[in-house]
Motif scaffolding. Structure first.
Motif, PDB file in Angstrom:
ATOM      1  N   PRO A  55       0.810  -1.232   0.000  1.00  0.00           N
ATOM      2  CA  PRO A  55       0.000   0.000   0.000  1.00  0.00           C
ATOM      3  C   PRO A  55       0.837   1.273   0.000  1.00  0.00           C
ATOM      4  O   PRO A  55       0.393   2.317  -0.507  1.00  0.00           O
ATOM      5  CB  PRO A  55      -0.816  -0.106   1.286  1.00  0.00           C
ATOM      6  N   PHE A  56       2.023   1.192   0.527  1.00  0.00           N
ATOM      7  CA  PHE A  56       2.847   2.395   0.586  1.00  0.00           C
ATOM      8  C   PHE A  56       3.196   2.915  -0.810  1.00  0.00           C
ATOM      9  O   PHE A  56       3.349   4.112  -1.023  1.00  0.00           O
ATOM     10  CB  PHE A  56       4.135   2.112   1.356  1.00  0.00           C
ATOM     11  N   TYR A  57       3.317   2.016  -1.757  1.00  0.00           N
ATOM     12  CA  TYR A  57       3.759   2.397  -3.104  1.00  0.00           C
ATOM     13  C   TYR A  57       2.601   2.595  -4.084  1.00  0.00           C
ATOM     14  O   TYR A  57       2.820   2.584  -5.286  1.00  0.00           O
ATOM     15  CB  TYR A  57       4.717   1.339  -3.657  1.00  0.00           C
ATOM     16  N   GLN A  58       1.412   2.793  -3.558  1.00  0.00           N
ATOM     17  CA  GLN A  58       0.253   2.956  -4.422  1.00  0.00           C
ATOM     18  C   GLN A  58       0.489   4.081  -5.429  1.00  0.00           C
ATOM     19  O   GLN A  58       0.842   5.199  -5.040  1.00  0.00           O
ATOM     20  CB  GLN A  58      -0.967   3.271  -3.574  1.00  0.00           C
ATOM     21  N   GLY A  59       0.311   3.776  -6.703  1.00  0.00           N
ATOM     22  CA  GLY A  59       0.459   4.789  -7.744  1.00  0.00           C
ATOM     23  C   GLY A  59       1.886   5.032  -8.188  1.00  0.00           C
ATOM     24  O   GLY A  59       2.137   5.867  -9.057  1.00  0.00           O
ATOM     25  N   VAL A  60       2.821   4.307  -7.615  1.00  0.00           N
ATOM     26  CA  VAL A  60       4.230   4.495  -7.991  1.00  0.00           C
ATOM     27  C   VAL A  60       4.560   3.585  -9.181  1.00  0.00           C
ATOM     28  O   VAL A  60       4.295   2.387  -9.149  1.00  0.00           O
ATOM     29  CB  VAL A  60       5.174   4.194  -6.801  1.00  0.00           C
ATOM     30  N   ALA A  61       5.103   4.193 -10.227  1.00  0.00           N
ATOM     31  CA  ALA A  61       5.430   3.444 -11.444  1.00  0.00           C
ATOM     32  C   ALA A  61       6.831   2.835 -11.365  1.00  0.00           C
ATOM     33  O   ALA A  61       7.070   1.737 -11.850  1.00  0.00           O
ATOM     34  CB  ALA A  61       5.336   4.369 -12.651  1.00  0.00           C
ATOM     35  N   ALA A  62       7.735   3.585 -10.781  1.00  0.00           N
ATOM     36  CA  ALA A  62       9.131   3.133 -10.704  1.00  0.00           C
ATOM     37  C   ALA A  62       9.803   3.842  -9.545  1.00  0.00           C
ATOM     38  O   ALA A  62       9.355   4.908  -9.100  1.00  0.00           O
ATOM     39  CB  ALA A  62       9.864   3.461 -12.003  1.00  0.00           C
ATOM     40  N   SER A  63      10.867   3.227  -9.054  1.00  0.00           N
ATOM     41  CA  SER A  63      11.656   3.923  -8.043  1.00  0.00           C
ATOM     42  C   SER A  63      13.125   3.650  -8.314  1.00  0.00           C
ATOM     43  O   SER A  63      13.470   2.623  -8.904  1.00  0.00           O
ATOM     44  CB  SER A  63      11.250   3.523  -6.630  1.00  0.00           C
ATOM     45  N   THR A  64      13.937   4.583  -7.926  1.00  0.00           N
ATOM     46  CA  THR A  64      15.380   4.406  -8.099  1.00  0.00           C
ATOM     47  C   THR A  64      16.009   4.406  -6.722  1.00  0.00           C
ATOM     48  O   THR A  64      15.906   5.380  -5.982  1.00  0.00           O
ATOM     49  CB  THR A  64      15.968   5.528  -8.977  1.00  0.00           C
ATOM     50  N   LEU A  65      16.625   3.280  -6.391  1.00  0.00           N
ATOM     51  CA  LEU A  65      17.174   3.090  -5.057  1.00  0.00           C
ATOM     52  C   LEU A  65      18.699   3.137  -5.102  1.00  0.00           C
ATOM     53  O   LEU A  65      19.332   2.340  -5.809  1.00  0.00           O
ATOM     54  CB  LEU A  65      16.712   1.730  -4.513  1.00  0.00           C
ATOM     55  N   SER A  66      19.261   4.084  -4.370  1.00  0.00           N
ATOM     56  CA  SER A  66      20.719   4.176  -4.278  1.00  0.00           C
ATOM     57  C   SER A  66      21.166   3.653  -2.925  1.00  0.00           C
ATOM     58  O   SER A  66      20.687   4.116  -1.884  1.00  0.00           O
ATOM     59  CB  SER A  66      21.169   5.638  -4.418  1.00  0.00           C
ATOM     60  N   THR A  67      22.057   2.682  -2.960  1.00  0.00           N
ATOM     61  CA  THR A  67      22.624   2.121  -1.729  1.00  0.00           C
ATOM     62  C   THR A  67      24.134   2.034  -1.894  1.00  0.00           C
ATOM     63  O   THR A  67      24.665   2.411  -2.942  1.00  0.00           O
ATOM     64  CB  THR A  67      22.081   0.702  -1.455  1.00  0.00           C
ATOM     65  N   GLU A  68      24.798   1.506  -0.872  1.00  0.00           N
ATOM     66  CA  GLU A  68      26.251   1.341  -0.981  1.00  0.00           C
ATOM     67  C   GLU A  68      26.623   0.347  -2.079  1.00  0.00           C
ATOM     68  O   GLU A  68      27.723   0.377  -2.610  1.00  0.00           O
ATOM     69  CB  GLU A  68      26.824   0.863   0.361  1.00  0.00           C
ATOM     70  N   GLN A  69      25.691  -0.535  -2.411  1.00  0.00           N
ATOM     71  CA  GLN A  69      25.966  -1.546  -3.445  1.00  0.00           C
ATOM     72  C   GLN A  69      25.800  -0.984  -4.853  1.00  0.00           C
ATOM     73  O   GLN A  69      26.203  -1.603  -5.823  1.00  0.00           O
ATOM     74  CB  GLN A  69      25.029  -2.755  -3.280  1.00  0.00           C
ATOM     75  N   GLY A  70      25.168   0.168  -4.967  1.00  0.00           N
ATOM     76  CA  GLY A  70      24.967   0.756  -6.290  1.00  0.00           C
ATOM     77  C   GLY A  70      23.551   1.262  -6.449  1.00  0.00           C
ATOM     78  O   GLY A  70      22.826   1.421  -5.459  1.00  0.00           O
ATOM     79  N   THR A  71      23.172   1.490  -7.690  1.00  0.00           N
ATOM     80  CA  THR A  71      21.855   2.054  -7.953  1.00  0.00           C
ATOM     81  C   THR A  71      21.012   1.045  -8.728  1.00  0.00           C
ATOM     82  O   THR A  71      21.482   0.443  -9.690  1.00  0.00           O
ATOM     83  CB  THR A  71      21.988   3.356  -8.746  1.00  0.00           C
ATOM     84  N   THR A  72      19.787   0.890  -8.282  1.00  0.00           N
ATOM     85  CA  THR A  72      18.862  -0.042  -8.929  1.00  0.00           C
ATOM     86  C   THR A  72      17.588   0.686  -9.304  1.00  0.00           C
ATOM     87  O   THR A  72      17.022   1.406  -8.483  1.00  0.00           O
ATOM     88  CB  THR A  72      18.501  -1.201  -7.964  1.00  0.00           C
ATOM     89  N   VAL A  73      17.163   0.487 -10.546  1.00  0.00           N
ATOM     90  CA  VAL A  73      15.871   1.007 -10.966  1.00  0.00           C
ATOM     91  C   VAL A  73      14.854  -0.103 -10.745  1.00  0.00           C
ATOM     92  O   VAL A  73      15.004  -1.204 -11.273  1.00  0.00           O
ATOM     93  CB  VAL A  73      15.888   1.440 -12.446  1.00  0.00           C
TER      94      VAL A  73
END
Lengths: 131, 102
Positions: A55-73
């Motif tokens: 439910p938290f991501y309702q309406g979200v099409a994509a997210s870009t997550l940056s962590t120490e391991q790198g970036t993930t779409v």
């Protein structure tokens, strides 16, 4: 008298079957294999079922997550769209933001969209030239 | 109640380096307040499933949901409990409009 609701809503997020998740990832992988120019070095692109069922991501099409391991779409069903063009535009839109972290000004969404459409056209033309 | 923003912090919170530590949640929120139109602290209970999926093996303290001024994206700042401090372990930018809906 207490009234009991016969259809009590389950607040827990609905889980997506593993094979359905794998199928969505296969669609992404197939697109990236078909158009390798969509791939930016070091950027992982993954289907994320949480974007669809949490439910938290309702309406979200994509997210870009940056962590120490790198970036993930991370892409949900809204971002997958109904065609390879819609999925490619989602990937390229997110890619623009990753490539241009300094662009935080007004109109950055429009610039990301312009980049996505222009780049997609080039990628398609290049692909037509090689098949 | 949220304290009012009293200092102009030079750091754009979108540019925070993953691994940055904060003495408390309040220290992080203070940094955010000057730049956000919406700020909400999400506990690990709210996001248990997401945290486990995004950061396997880490003890996620919680996440801060933020809408940054003049930025249409939503942001999630993921914080890990590290001894007595909080450590930023992830910055997630959310895109709400899919091409399919255009």
């Amino acid at each position: 008298m207490l009234w009991k609701c016969p259809l009590r809503l389950d607040p827990r997020p609905k889980r997506m079957p593993e094979d359905a998740i794998a199928e969505q990832q296969r669609i992404i992988d197939a697109l990236l294999r078909k158009y390798p120019d969509l791939i930016v070095q070091g950027l992982e692109i993954r289907y994320d079922p949480l974007l669809d069922h949490h439910p938290f991501y309702q309406g979200v099409a994509a997210s870009t997550l940056s962590t120490e391991q790198g970036t993930t779409v991370l892409i949900g069903s809204l971002g997958m769209g109904r065609s390879e063009t819609e999925l490619a535009l989602t990937i390229l839109h997110e890619t623009y933001h990753v490539l241009h972290p300094e662009d935080q000004g007004a109109g950055k969404e429009e610039r990301a969209e312009e980049f996505a459409h222009a780049r997609w056209q080039v990628i398609q033309e290049r692909h037509k030239g090689t098949v | 109640m949220m304290a009012r923003c009293q200092t102009n912090h030079p750091t754009d919170i979108r540019q925070l380096v993953v691994g940055t530590t904060f003495k408390s949640s309040e220290a992080f929120l203070t940094l955010c307040r000057c730049q956000t139109s919406y700020l909400k602290l999400l506990s690990s209970d709210d996001l248990e499933e997401v945290a486990a999926h995004r950061f396997p093996g880490k003890v996620i303290w919680g996440a801060v949901q933020a809408n940054i001024l003049q930025d249409p994206h939503g942001y999630l700042f993921w914080l890990e409990q590290l001894n007595s401090e909080l450590r930023l372990v992830g910055v997630e930018r959310l895109t709400s409009v899919g091409h399919a809906s255009k």
